[in-house]
Design a protein around this motif. Structure first.
Motif, PDB file in Angstrom:
ATOM      1  N   LYS A  80       0.888  -1.177   0.000  1.00 39.91           N
ATOM      2  CA  LYS A  80       0.000   0.000   0.000  1.00 39.91           C
ATOM      3  C   LYS A  80       0.925   1.226   0.000  1.00 39.91           C
ATOM      4  O   LYS A  80       1.008   1.990   0.969  1.00 39.91           O
ATOM      5  N   TYR A  81       1.647   1.359  -1.116  1.00 43.12           N
ATOM      6  CA  TYR A  81       2.721   2.348  -1.180  1.00 43.12           C
ATOM      7  C   TYR A  81       2.200   3.772  -1.055  1.00 43.12           C
ATOM      8  O   TYR A  81       2.838   4.632  -0.455  1.00 43.12           O
ATOM      9  N   GLU A  82       1.029   4.002  -1.619  1.00 41.05           N
ATOM     10  CA  GLU A  82       0.491   5.361  -1.558  1.00 41.05           C
ATOM     11  C   GLU A  82       0.179   5.751  -0.112  1.00 41.05           C
ATOM     12  O   GLU A  82       0.414   6.875   0.313  1.00 41.05           O
ATOM     13  N   LYS A  83      -0.338   4.800   0.636  1.00 35.89           N
ATOM     14  CA  LYS A  83      -0.644   5.065   2.050  1.00 35.89           C
ATOM     15  C   LYS A  83       0.647   5.370   2.812  1.00 35.89           C
ATOM     16  O   LYS A  83       0.685   6.279   3.627  1.00 35.89           O
ATOM     17  N   TYR A  85       3.422   6.463   1.509  1.00 37.21           N
ATOM     18  CA  TYR A  85       3.925   7.736   0.978  1.00 37.21           C
ATOM     19  C   TYR A  85       3.221   8.918   1.645  1.00 37.21           C
ATOM     20  O   TYR A  85       3.839   9.933   1.955  1.00 37.21           O
ATOM     21  N   ASN A  86       1.937   8.762   1.890  1.00 34.07           N
ATOM     22  CA  ASN A  86       1.164   9.839   2.519  1.00 34.07           C
ATOM     23  C   ASN A  86       1.511  10.050   3.988  1.00 34.07           C
ATOM     24  O   ASN A  86       1.117  11.049   4.578  1.00 34.07           O
ATOM     25  N   LYS A  93       9.482  14.586   1.628  1.00 30.68           N
ATOM     26  CA  LYS A  93       9.058  14.087   0.307  1.00 30.68           C
ATOM     27  C   LYS A  93       9.698  14.938  -0.783  1.00 30.68           C
ATOM     28  O   LYS A  93      10.262  14.415  -1.752  1.00 30.68           O
ATOM     29  N   ASN A  99       8.018  12.144  -6.132  1.00 30.25           N
ATOM     30  CA  ASN A  99       6.839  11.468  -6.685  1.00 30.25           C
ATOM     31  C   ASN A  99       6.762  10.052  -6.117  1.00 30.25           C
ATOM     32  O   ASN A  99       7.730   9.523  -5.563  1.00 30.25           O
ATOM     33  N   LEU A 100       5.610   9.472  -6.239  1.00 30.40           N
ATOM     34  CA  LEU A 100       5.351   8.166  -5.622  1.00 30.40           C
ATOM     35  C   LEU A 100       6.258   7.080  -6.202  1.00 30.40           C
ATOM     36  O   LEU A 100       6.730   6.188  -5.499  1.00 30.40           O
ATOM     37  N   GLU A 101       6.553   7.193  -7.502  1.00 26.57           N
ATOM     38  CA  GLU A 101       7.356   6.141  -8.170  1.00 26.57           C
ATOM     39  C   GLU A 101       8.749   6.049  -7.553  1.00 26.57           C
ATOM     40  O   GLU A 101       9.281   4.954  -7.350  1.00 26.57           O
ATOM     41  N   ILE A 104       8.444   4.251  -4.293  1.00 21.86           N
ATOM     42  CA  ILE A 104       8.222   2.813  -4.484  1.00 21.86           C
ATOM     43  C   ILE A 104       9.526   2.123  -4.847  1.00 21.86           C
ATOM     44  O   ILE A 104       9.872   1.061  -4.303  1.00 21.86           O
TER      45      ILE A 104
END
Lengths: 185, 304
Positions: A80-83, A85-86, A93, A99-101, A104
């Protein structure tokens, strides 16, 4: 006059009780509608959040901070990478994972993909911020090269936190320097 | 009379007889209902066990009042921002005159060196109340790298010092670098050989420095201290004696009829609740002009 007063007081009492029941009824109806409007996944997330809050509400600060970091690693393990990341501090950040990539890619290379084990070696407070020193390894896999990492966590409220972490190992000459003079030289 | 007419009349009679009390009841009910709704739907705040940075570490019963907390937070924030942005003069203007005089010798260049040694990157700070004594509030000011932005990548530095927030009428001034304040004493004692005036003392967090003016009333040299023993100058705290820390490499000697200023430094924490009762010059030696022998050796104690 006295009789009127008694009638008024009794009426108010009865109506107050009626108002409370109506209020409770409205609230329950509202909760039912809210739950019905959520998807299965959202309902599950809300339940998980409530579970965490119930878990941490009587804990001391250090234990809560460790729970938060545990949750962060759980998000990574569950992809749940977005979670995850948030959960990161905004400036952090911007500095390292804009960015999310990128995030990840980093976590996939750095952390075990399953059975992440964490040992908490140190916890230091600096004002409202905690700095943890942890050791990350993989359960039942001695081939995974465990590593130490510093984690910075700020708790803003119950289960409301922001994380930063040491992105790479300290180079020679780098490290922690704490200067606490207690008297004039 | 039909039913509709009877109902109309009954309602009209009811309103005539009970209209006012009914309105009162409805108004009160409406208020209670609205309040009830508000309280029920208000999100429940979860009270977490949390360390209070405004609670003094040394004695949590002596908390800073909320209004003083706000003023202290505001002035420290202002001071920090000036230091962080190298607005030296504005930061310098927030510190006490005693601190400027004792720590920086009234020279802003010394203050700039101190600031430059700590604030060499973009820093953040934290403030922890440490102890409170009368109108003096001692805090730990921690200045560190912005570790939330870096995650401590590349390491990080933390510098912690004690600062004192001293109330001056309705405002606060800052004493930094572990210095607290100057306290006037003005006690004098004289005998046939010496006149000693204990003018004042400089308080730092871990020490007290007594400023003395000593007049030799004799025709001979007088030695106050030369580290023949380490108990030549002591501070009496009632339950213990503390030796002066600064006599090891110096000789404190006064020539005939000379007046000289001297300082003696003692280890003492500002918030330890010990009150000094006496300054003891335990080995006042009057020296022979002929052969440098000690003609007289006695104690000269000054009650504080």
């Amino acid at each position: 006059m006295k009789k009127e007063l008694i009638i008024i007081v009794i009426s108010i009492l009865i109506l107050t009780i009626v108002a409370s029941f109506i209020g409770i009824g409205i609230r329950k109806e509202k909760q039912k509608r809210e739950m019905a409007s959520l998807t299965e996944e959202q309902r599950k997330e809300k339940d998980e959040e409530n579970t965490i809050i119930n878990k941490i509400k009587d804990m001391n600060e250090v234990d809560r901070i460790q729970v938060y970091f545990g949750e962060f690693l759980k998000f990574i393990e569950q992809q749940k990478y977005e979670k995850a990341y948030n959960c990161l501090n905004e400036n952090f950040k911007n500095n390292y994972f804009n960015n999310l990539e990128k995030f990840i890619e980093y976590v996939k290379n750095k952390y075990p993909q399953t059975n992440i084990a964490v040992t908490y070696n140190e916890a230091n407070r600096r004002g409202d911020i905690f700095i943890l020193k942890v050791k990350i390894s993989q359960v039942l896999n001695t081939e995974f090269e465990s590593f130490e990492q510093r984690i910075v966590i700020r708790e803003n409220g119950a289960n409301d936190y922001k994380i930063s972490f040491q992105v790479e190992e300290d180079a020679e000459g780098e490290g922690i320097e704490v200067d606490t003079p207690t008297s004039l030289e | 009379m039909n039913f509709k007419t009877k109902m109309t009349l009954a309602i009209r009679d009811f309103i005539k007889d009970y209209g006012k009390p009914t309105l009162i009841v409805l108004a009160v009910w409406f208020i209670i209902f609205t309040l009830n709704q508000y309280l029920i739907t208000k999100p429940k705040e979860i009270k977490l066990l949390k360390h209070d940075l405004n609670s003094p570490i040394m004695d949590d019963t002596k908390k800073v009042s909320v209004s003083n907390q706000r003023k202290i937070q505001a002035i420290v924030k202002e001071y920090f921002e000036y230091c962080n942005s190298k607005q030296y003069e504005k930061a310098y203007n927030l510190i006490t005159e005693d601190c400027k005089h004792y720590v920086y010798l009234n020279d802003i260049e010394n203050f700039k060196k101190y600031i430059d040694s700590i604030y060499n990157n973009n820093k953040v700070y934290y403030l922890q109340n440490y102890s409170n004594v009368d109108d003096t509030y001692v805090y730990i000011l921690g200045i560190m790298d912005d570790i939330e932005s870096t995650g401590t990548t590349g390491g990080y530095k933390v510098y912690e010092e004690r600062i004192a927030l001293i109330k001056n009428n309705d405002t606060f001034e800052i004493a930094c670098d572990n210095y607290i304040k100057n306290e006037r004493i003005g006690i004098e004692k004289e005998d046939a050989f010496l006149k000693v005036n204990v003018a004042s003392k400089e308080l730092s967090y871990t020490r007290e420095e007594y400023n003395l003016t000593i007049t030799n009333l004799t025709d001979n040299d007088i030695i106050i201290a030369n580290f023949d023993t380490n108990k030549e100058v002591e501070l009496n705290l009632g339950n213990q004696l503390r030796s002066a820390m600064n006599i090891a490499n110096s000789t404190f000697r006064v020539k005939p009829h000379e007046t000289k200023t001297m300082s003696f430094i003692f280890r003492k924490y500002f918030d330890d609740e010990n009150t000094p009762t006496q300054l003891r010059l335990n080995a006042v030696r009057i020296i022979s002009n002929y052969d440098n022998s000690i003609m007289r050796n006695y104690s000269f104690n000054i009650d504080l």
